[in-house]
Design a protein around this motif. Structure first.
Motif, PDB file in Angstrom:
ATOM      1  N   SER A  52       0.828  -1.210   0.000  1.00 50.02           N
ATOM      2  CA  SER A  52       0.000   0.000   0.000  1.00 50.02           C
ATOM      3  C   SER A  52       0.861   1.257   0.000  1.00 50.02           C
ATOM      4  O   SER A  52       0.561   2.222  -0.712  1.00 50.02           O
ATOM      5  N   VAL A  53       1.946   1.260   0.755  1.00 48.38           N
ATOM      6  CA  VAL A  53       2.833   2.426   0.769  1.00 48.38           C
ATOM      7  C   VAL A  53       3.549   2.556  -0.575  1.00 48.38           C
ATOM      8  O   VAL A  53       3.700   3.661  -1.104  1.00 48.38           O
ATOM      9  N   THR A  54       3.953   1.441  -1.160  1.00 50.33           N
ATOM     10  CA  THR A  54       4.600   1.466  -2.472  1.00 50.33           C
ATOM     11  C   THR A  54       3.660   2.039  -3.527  1.00 50.33           C
ATOM     12  O   THR A  54       4.064   2.872  -4.348  1.00 50.33           O
ATOM     13  N   LEU A  55       2.418   1.627  -3.504  1.00 52.34           N
ATOM     14  CA  LEU A  55       1.443   2.137  -4.465  1.00 52.34           C
ATOM     15  C   LEU A  55       1.178   3.625  -4.252  1.00 52.34           C
ATOM     16  O   LEU A  55       1.045   4.385  -5.217  1.00 52.34           O
ATOM     17  N   MET A  56       1.129   4.051  -2.989  1.00 47.03           N
ATOM     18  CA  MET A  56       0.949   5.475  -2.702  1.00 47.03           C
ATOM     19  C   MET A  56       2.140   6.270  -3.229  1.00 47.03           C
ATOM     20  O   MET A  56       1.960   7.332  -3.842  1.00 47.03           O
ATOM     21  N   LEU A  57       3.335   5.777  -3.017  1.00 45.60           N
ATOM     22  CA  LEU A  57       4.525   6.471  -3.517  1.00 45.60           C
ATOM     23  C   LEU A  57       4.542   6.523  -5.041  1.00 45.60           C
ATOM     24  O   LEU A  57       4.922   7.544  -5.623  1.00 45.60           O
ATOM     25  N   MET A  58       4.128   5.446  -5.687  1.00 43.34           N
ATOM     26  CA  MET A  58       4.060   5.446  -7.149  1.00 43.34           C
ATOM     27  C   MET A  58       3.080   6.507  -7.639  1.00 43.34           C
ATOM     28  O   MET A  58       3.323   7.174  -8.651  1.00 43.34           O
ATOM     29  N   THR A  59       1.987   6.676  -6.920  1.00 38.41           N
ATOM     30  CA  THR A  59       1.016   7.701  -7.284  1.00 38.41           C
ATOM     31  C   THR A  59       1.628   9.092  -7.124  1.00 38.41           C
ATOM     32  O   THR A  59       1.440   9.955  -7.983  1.00 38.41           O
ATOM     33  N   PHE A  60       2.371   9.303  -6.038  1.00 40.43           N
ATOM     34  CA  PHE A  60       3.051  10.584  -5.848  1.00 40.43           C
ATOM     35  C   PHE A  60       4.092  10.827  -6.946  1.00 40.43           C
ATOM     36  O   PHE A  60       4.226  11.935  -7.442  1.00 40.43           O
TER      37      PHE A  60
END
Length: 159
Positions: A52-60
């Motif tokens: 979930s954190v990886t996906l959030m960072l990818m979105t950023f």
């Protein structure tokens, strides 16, 4: 690279699924009596937290702000969410490690004061994590993060 609607929808849906899985794992973590059951449960919960954190960072990383090197605007907008998410991850991993070490060392013990404190902290922090994570996932969908140069200039001028 602009975040398209289907791509963003997939990212948001995946983030919500990961968050829901974390909630389910928190609910059922009290039930496994075996060390192996707890180990598997905690491995999956930590895996979903990392995803979930990886996906959030990818979105950023896909925002125009990040690609243009204006990371300070992103940090300012998402500072609270980042802090809560980081604290929740640290508390969760620490709780899982202490819980498993205690189960391996003393299989018949109920709990220790450290485990009770960590468990209470993690459970009290989890609603804040869910709130801030969902809020950040929805806020990063704002089209201004991907194309509105005037809005970005105003953000840079205010600080």
């Amino acid at each position: 690279m602009k975040l398209s609607t289907p791509r963003y929808t997939f990212c948001l849906f995946s983030q919500l699924i990961f968050m829901f899985c974390d909630l389910i794992f928190n609910c059922i973590s009290l039930f496994p009596k075996s060390r192996d059951g707890l180990l598997v449960l905690f491995i999956f919960q930590d895996l979903f937290l990392i995803l979930s954190v990886t996906l959030m960072l990818m979105t950023f990383f896909s925002t125009y702000l990040f690609q243009a090197g204006l990371v300070e605007v992103l940090i300012r907008k998402f500072r609270a969410a980042g802090s809560v998410i980081a604290a929740y991850m640290v508390i969760s991993v620490t709780l899982h490690a202490v819980w498993l070490l205690e189960k391996w060392s003393y299989p018949e013990s109920v709990s220790t004061p450290l485990l009770i404190v960590l468990f209470t902290l993690q459970r009290c922090l989890s609603p804040w994590y869910y709130f801030f994570y969902k809020r950040a996932a929805l806020r990063v969908s704002d089209p201004r993060f991907y194309e509105d140069i005037d809005w970005i200039n105003r953000q840079l001028q205010t600080h």
